[in-house]
Design a protein around this motif. Structure first.
Motif, mmCIF file in Angstrom:
data_model
loop_
_atom_site.group_PDB
_atom_site.id
_atom_site.type_symbol
_atom_site.label_atom_id
_atom_site.label_comp_id
_atom_site.label_asym_id
_atom_site.label_seq_id
_atom_site.Cartn_x
_atom_site.Cartn_y
_atom_site.Cartn_z
ATOM 1 N N ALA A 77 17.470 -7.977 3.952
ATOM 2 C CA ALA A 77 17.462 -6.545 3.646
ATOM 3 C C ALA A 77 17.848 -6.301 2.193
ATOM 4 O O ALA A 77 17.262 -5.441 1.519
ATOM 5 C CB ALA A 77 18.423 -5.808 4.584
ATOM 6 N N LEU A 80 15.004 -6.927 -0.109
ATOM 7 C CA LEU A 80 13.925 -5.943 0.002
ATOM 8 C C LEU A 80 14.310 -4.572 -0.553
ATOM 9 O O LEU A 80 13.512 -3.637 -0.502
ATOM 10 C CB LEU A 80 13.528 -5.783 1.478
ATOM 11 C CG LEU A 80 12.911 -7.005 2.153
ATOM 12 C CD1 LEU A 80 12.746 -6.748 3.655
ATOM 13 C CD2 LEU A 80 11.574 -7.364 1.531
ATOM 14 N N SER A 81 15.521 -4.458 -1.091
ATOM 15 C CA SER A 81 16.043 -3.139 -1.459
ATOM 16 C C SER A 81 15.351 -2.514 -2.665
ATOM 17 O O SER A 81 15.486 -1.308 -2.889
ATOM 18 C CB SER A 81 17.552 -3.221 -1.729
ATOM 19 O OG SER A 81 17.810 -4.085 -2.821
ATOM 20 N N PRO A 86 8.878 1.236 -0.107
ATOM 21 C CA PRO A 86 10.072 1.215 0.745
ATOM 22 C C PRO A 86 9.824 1.663 2.174
ATOM 23 O O PRO A 86 10.506 1.201 3.093
ATOM 24 C CB PRO A 86 11.038 2.162 0.025
ATOM 25 C CG PRO A 86 10.173 3.024 -0.830
ATOM 26 C CD PRO A 86 9.021 2.171 -1.238
ATOM 27 N N PHE A 90 10.648 -0.843 5.248
ATOM 28 C CA PHE A 90 11.666 -0.463 6.228
ATOM 29 C C PHE A 90 11.159 -0.678 7.649
ATOM 30 O O PHE A 90 11.842 -1.263 8.497
ATOM 31 C CB PHE A 90 12.071 1.000 6.030
ATOM 32 C CG PHE A 90 12.902 1.554 7.155
ATOM 33 C CD1 PHE A 90 14.262 1.297 7.233
ATOM 34 C CD2 PHE A 90 12.313 2.324 8.161
ATOM 35 C CE1 PHE A 90 15.030 1.796 8.281
ATOM 36 C CE2 PHE A 90 13.075 2.822 9.202
ATOM 37 C CZ PHE A 90 14.421 2.561 9.272
ATOM 38 N N LEU A 136 17.843 0.389 2.824
ATOM 39 C CA LEU A 136 16.408 0.452 3.124
ATOM 40 C C LEU A 136 16.050 1.802 3.737
ATOM 41 O O LEU A 136 14.998 2.377 3.424
ATOM 42 C CB LEU A 136 16.019 -0.675 4.082
ATOM 43 C CG LEU A 136 16.172 -2.109 3.585
ATOM 44 C CD1 LEU A 136 15.595 -3.084 4.616
ATOM 45 C CD2 LEU A 136 15.494 -2.301 2.242
ATOM 46 N N ARG A 139 16.075 4.566 0.977
ATOM 47 C CA ARG A 139 14.927 4.468 0.086
ATOM 48 C C ARG A 139 13.652 4.927 0.790
ATOM 49 O O ARG A 139 12.785 5.580 0.184
ATOM 50 C CB ARG A 139 14.757 3.037 -0.418
ATOM 51 C CG ARG A 139 15.877 2.579 -1.348
ATOM 52 C CD ARG A 139 15.397 1.496 -2.291
ATOM 53 N NE ARG A 139 14.365 1.998 -3.185
ATOM 54 C CZ ARG A 139 13.240 1.349 -3.469
ATOM 55 N NH1 ARG A 139 13.004 0.174 -2.912
ATOM 56 N NH2 ARG A 139 12.358 1.851 -4.298
#
Length: 261
Positions: A77, A80-81, A86, A90, A136, A139
């Motif tokens: 996670a 992937l931020s 996004p 997510f 996540l 965003r």
């Protein structure tokens, strides 16, 4: 001689601990917390006393067994931020966690009952996972991909519900041949375009202020006009929503005027 014997003893202890932990990961993944320490000792090829020396309780062994997986979720996670999409990231991350936790009963039980993994490093890994997952979520909301009235606790609860539904689907003999079907249905509840009901607002704390768009806490100014939004993104969303409503009212008024005799 004694030093060599002590070193060999420590080496044996490390090896036995690794064997116990490996056996525990496999056993708990298959059966969850109902697996006995005796079964884990049998799989590890050691005595029950060896298991107890390294892990005084089954709960501590369970926590140690799930720590790596929960930390992997947290690390993923975090990585992937800062992606450029996004919203889709997510939802893909949500589905991946649901799938892996459905396949691994230990991880599923740790997510369903956090206190089971509250010992040792698992507690920190769990907090890191929730914090990274919340980033996540935020965003995705800022991108307009997730409805703004959802909070991280809603997502965690929905995730746990997905695990239960997926297990029930498999136990009932699913005939669709589509893995993750129930998760896909549940995720749609998070999309703003699919909203069918308004979530009741959580009780506000005394003297607290929440963002009028996403519900996040807003810093209370000591002086001046009170803030209504948590940041520029939500302020712009609110402005666009007001403008769209005004345009809609103007269009309705113009249409009504044209229809008069």
């Amino acid at each position: 001689m004694s030093g060599g014997g002590a070193g060999a003893s420590r080496s044996d202890a490390r090896r036995n601990r690794a064997l116990v932990l490996q056996a525990a990961r496999s056993a708990f993944a298959e059966g969850g917390l109902v697996v006995t320490l005796e079964e884990i000792a049998r799989r590890a090829g050691v005595g029950a006393g060896t298991v107890h020396r390294h892990f005084p309780s089954k709960e501590r062994l369970f926590a140690a067994a799930v720590t790596d997986r929960i930390r992997l979720f947290a690390d993923t996670a975090q990585d992937l931020s800062d992606v450029t999409e996004p919203g889709e990231v997510f939802f893909r991350f949500f589905a991946s966690v649901a799938r892996l936790a459905t396949e691994n009963r230990a991880v599923g039980e740790a997510l369903e009952t956090p206190e089971l993994s509250a010992a040792g490093g698992a507690a920190g890994a769990g907090r890191e996972f929730v914090a990274a997952f919340e980033v996540l979520l935020r965003r995705a909301q800022e991108a307009g991909a997730v409805r703004g009235d959802v909070v991280i606790e809603d997502v965690r609860t929905l995730l746990v519900g997905c695990l239960a539904m997926e297990r029930r689907r498999v136990a009932a003999g699913d005939t669709t041949g589509v893995p993750g079907r129930m998760t896909a249905l549940a995720r749609d509840a998070l999309r703003p375009g699919r909203t069918v009901t308004e979530l009741p607002s959580a009780p506000r704390r005394r003297n607290s202020v929440e963002c009028g768009v996403c519900g996040a806490p807003v810093a209370v100014a000591r002086t001046g006009r009170p803030a209504r939004y948590c940041g520029g993104a939500c302020r712009q969303k609110a402005h666009r929503a007001r403008r769209a409503r005004a345009q809609g009212r103007n269009a309705d008024a113009a249409s009504a005027g044209r229809q008069r005799p």
